[in-house]
Design a protein around this motif. Sequence first.
Motif, mmCIF file in Angstrom:
data_model
loop_
_atom_site.group_PDB
_atom_site.id
_atom_site.type_symbol
_atom_site.label_atom_id
_atom_site.label_comp_id
_atom_site.label_asym_id
_atom_site.label_seq_id
_atom_site.Cartn_x
_atom_site.Cartn_y
_atom_site.Cartn_z
ATOM 1 N N ARG A 180 0.834 -1.207 0.000
ATOM 2 C CA ARG A 180 0.000 0.000 0.000
ATOM 3 C C ARG A 180 0.865 1.252 0.000
ATOM 4 N NH1 ARG A 180 -3.154 -2.956 3.766
ATOM 5 N NH2 ARG A 180 -2.235 -1.783 5.502
ATOM 6 N N GLY A 181 1.919 1.223 0.803
ATOM 7 C CA GLY A 181 2.821 2.368 0.838
ATOM 8 C C GLY A 181 3.489 2.607 -0.506
ATOM 9 N N ILE A 182 3.923 1.524 -1.148
ATOM 10 C CA ILE A 182 4.558 1.644 -2.462
ATOM 11 C C ILE A 182 3.554 2.115 -3.510
ATOM 12 C CG2 ILE A 182 5.701 0.367 -4.316
ATOM 13 C CD1 ILE A 182 7.476 0.863 -1.882
ATOM 14 N N ASP A 183 2.353 1.568 -3.462
ATOM 15 C CA ASP A 183 1.285 1.998 -4.378
ATOM 16 C C ASP A 183 1.084 3.512 -4.298
ATOM 17 O OD1 ASP A 183 -0.094 0.394 -6.209
ATOM 18 O OD2 ASP A 183 -1.078 -0.745 -4.613
ATOM 19 N N ARG A 184 1.029 4.006 -3.095
ATOM 20 C CA ARG A 184 0.803 5.436 -2.899
ATOM 21 C C ARG A 184 1.968 6.265 -3.421
ATOM 22 N NH1 ARG A 184 -0.454 5.971 3.275
ATOM 23 N NH2 ARG A 184 -0.436 8.195 2.728
ATOM 24 N N ARG A 185 3.182 5.757 -3.276
ATOM 25 C CA ARG A 185 4.345 6.473 -3.805
ATOM 26 C C ARG A 185 4.278 6.549 -5.331
ATOM 27 N NH1 ARG A 185 8.520 7.805 -0.667
ATOM 28 N NH2 ARG A 185 10.003 7.759 -2.406
ATOM 29 N N LEU A 190 6.479 9.312 -6.873
ATOM 30 C CA LEU A 190 7.699 9.159 -6.088
ATOM 31 C C LEU A 190 8.409 7.868 -6.448
ATOM 32 C CD1 LEU A 190 6.217 10.230 -2.629
ATOM 33 C CD2 LEU A 190 7.615 11.634 -4.173
ATOM 34 N N ASP A 191 9.693 7.788 -6.131
ATOM 35 C CA ASP A 191 10.497 6.603 -6.403
ATOM 36 C C ASP A 191 9.933 5.419 -5.614
ATOM 37 O OD1 ASP A 191 12.425 4.677 -6.839
ATOM 38 O OD2 ASP A 191 14.121 5.895 -6.154
ATOM 39 N N PRO A 240 -0.300 -10.794 -9.867
ATOM 40 C CA PRO A 240 -0.364 -9.602 -10.718
ATOM 41 C C PRO A 240 -0.116 -8.289 -9.974
ATOM 42 C CG PRO A 240 -2.145 -11.104 -11.263
ATOM 43 C CD PRO A 240 -1.489 -11.659 -10.038
ATOM 44 N N ARG A 241 -0.646 -8.193 -8.746
ATOM 45 C CA ARG A 241 -0.465 -6.938 -8.019
ATOM 46 C C ARG A 241 1.010 -6.642 -7.801
ATOM 47 N NH1 ARG A 241 -2.433 -5.233 -1.896
ATOM 48 N NH2 ARG A 241 -1.719 -3.066 -2.024
ATOM 49 N N TRP A 242 1.760 -7.657 -7.338
ATOM 50 C CA TRP A 242 3.176 -7.407 -7.113
ATOM 51 C C TRP A 242 3.904 -7.162 -8.426
ATOM 52 C CZ3 TRP A 242 6.563 -5.273 -4.466
ATOM 53 C CH2 TRP A 242 7.902 -5.408 -4.814
ATOM 54 N N LYS A 243 3.582 -7.914 -9.450
ATOM 55 C CA LYS A 243 4.248 -7.734 -10.739
ATOM 56 C C LYS A 243 4.056 -6.314 -11.272
ATOM 57 C CE LYS A 243 4.376 -12.556 -12.272
ATOM 58 N NZ LYS A 243 3.968 -13.523 -13.313
ATOM 59 N N ARG A 244 2.879 -5.758 -11.024
ATOM 60 C CA ARG A 244 2.637 -4.374 -11.448
ATOM 61 C C ARG A 244 3.554 -3.413 -10.698
ATOM 62 N NH1 ARG A 244 -0.271 -0.597 -9.117
ATOM 63 N NH2 ARG A 244 -1.359 -2.068 -7.751
ATOM 64 N N LEU A 245 3.703 -3.630 -9.383
ATOM 65 C CA LEU A 245 4.596 -2.776 -8.601
ATOM 66 C C LEU A 245 6.044 -2.957 -9.044
ATOM 67 C CD1 LEU A 245 3.108 -3.229 -5.007
ATOM 68 C CD2 LEU A 245 2.678 -1.373 -6.628
ATOM 69 N N ALA A 246 6.436 -4.213 -9.273
ATOM 70 C CA ALA A 246 7.806 -4.487 -9.709
ATOM 71 C C ALA A 246 8.073 -3.844 -11.066
ATOM 72 C CB ALA A 246 8.035 -5.994 -9.770
ATOM 73 N N HIS A 247 7.105 -3.875 -11.947
ATOM 74 C CA HIS A 247 7.261 -3.268 -13.271
ATOM 75 C C HIS A 247 7.495 -1.762 -13.152
ATOM 76 C CE1 HIS A 247 6.806 -2.829 -17.597
ATOM 77 N NE2 HIS A 247 5.941 -1.847 -17.386
ATOM 78 N N SER A 248 6.964 -1.172 -12.080
ATOM 79 C CA SER A 248 7.154 0.258 -11.849
ATOM 80 C C SER A 248 8.488 0.560 -11.180
ATOM 81 C CB SER A 248 6.009 0.807 -10.984
ATOM 82 O OG SER A 248 4.769 0.682 -11.655
ATOM 83 N N GLY A 249 9.215 -0.495 -10.787
ATOM 84 C CA GLY A 249 10.536 -0.307 -10.196
ATOM 85 C C GLY A 249 10.647 -0.677 -8.733
ATOM 86 N N ALA A 250 9.543 -1.169 -8.132
ATOM 87 C CA ALA A 250 9.590 -1.554 -6.719
ATOM 88 C C ALA A 250 10.403 -2.829 -6.534
ATOM 89 C CB ALA A 250 8.181 -1.758 -6.179
ATOM 90 N N ARG A 251 10.933 -2.975 -5.337
ATOM 91 C CA ARG A 251 11.686 -4.179 -4.985
ATOM 92 C C ARG A 251 10.926 -4.981 -3.945
ATOM 93 N NH1 ARG A 251 17.737 -1.479 -4.560
ATOM 94 N NH2 ARG A 251 18.258 -1.666 -6.783
#
Length: 367
Positions: A180-185, A190-191, A240-251
């Motif tokens: 959730r925190g990463i989604d909001r960034r 934000l990075d 899919p949810r995590w893959k979407r975040l990872a595609h945006s650059g999240a670790r």
Amino acid sequence: MKPTQRLHDLGQRLWLDNITRELIENGALKRYISEFSITGLTSNPTIFGQAIRNGDAYDAAIRQNAREGQSGEGLFLELALDDLRQAADLFRPVYDATEGVDGWVSLEVSPLLANDTTASVNEAARLHALAQRPNLFIKIPGTPDGMAAIEESIFAGVPINVTLLFSREQYIAAAEAYMRGIDRRILAGLDPKVASVASLFVSRWDKAVIDKVPAALRNRLGLAVAQRTYRAYCKLLTEPRWKRLAHSGARPQRLLWASTGAKDPKASDTLYVEALAAPDTINTMPEQTLRAYAEHGVLRGAMTSDGGDADAMLGRFTQAGIDIEALALQLQRDGAQAFVKSWQELLARIADKTTSLARCGAGGGST
């Protein structure tokens, strides 16, 4: 090749569950890095309190900080941050080489703030800024009250070590707060690269039931819980949810095994290290356990991502009268209370030490 190097090559990172000034000054931490493949460490108030009580390594710093008007929590943070900055510098080459994936140290937010989300978030940001080291995790308990602080801290860009997790469900809640925190960034432009680990405590399960289950189930509950949690961790990284975040650059928020020293004197001293070997995880272990594994540990293969026989094993514990869900909640509550007790004892020890050093100085004693 040392067993610790074999674990490293498997893809698991080994961290030390300890930090003291003596460990830094006598070169032991540096040797653990070079000889035992240690790439990070965790700390807690109990460790600091024991070091202050049992030795004189902090005496000069306590005396000096007290003269400058520091006391209580402020004095402790000065001592802890001094140690952690030095440790962070030792791990900085690993941090840089892995582009921030590894090479971390951890500092705990005061457990007295556990029920105050705003205060916890503000303190996490303050401590991280005060440390002036990018490779410092701030530890926040993964209790129900802590989840909002974890999400807000991640959104604020503060690296978080979610501590005091005991079950798959508690781990998933921590992972959700992180995402959730990463989604909001991402939505805020934000990075999304904000580091986090989720720390699952293992051996405390077995200590809690050691006298309540048949001998055949001894020291098997914690590992079954860990297997089930590892399955959830691996599954989350394919969704899919995590893959979407990872595609945006999240670790990924890596899963960290905590409480991995054997508490049963009849058990192997490397029990939890050998059983918890798993790629893309971290094992933070006490010095005694680290040395034992380096000397005679055996890599018996990696944990399977399907959970192995975890469900069947947990079923056996249920049949033996153990309420797994209720025990997970109780262990977390007990752990949170223990954190508070350790924190209060630490501050009391610092106060006692400050007083004794002042008396010694006033009496013309040693400096």
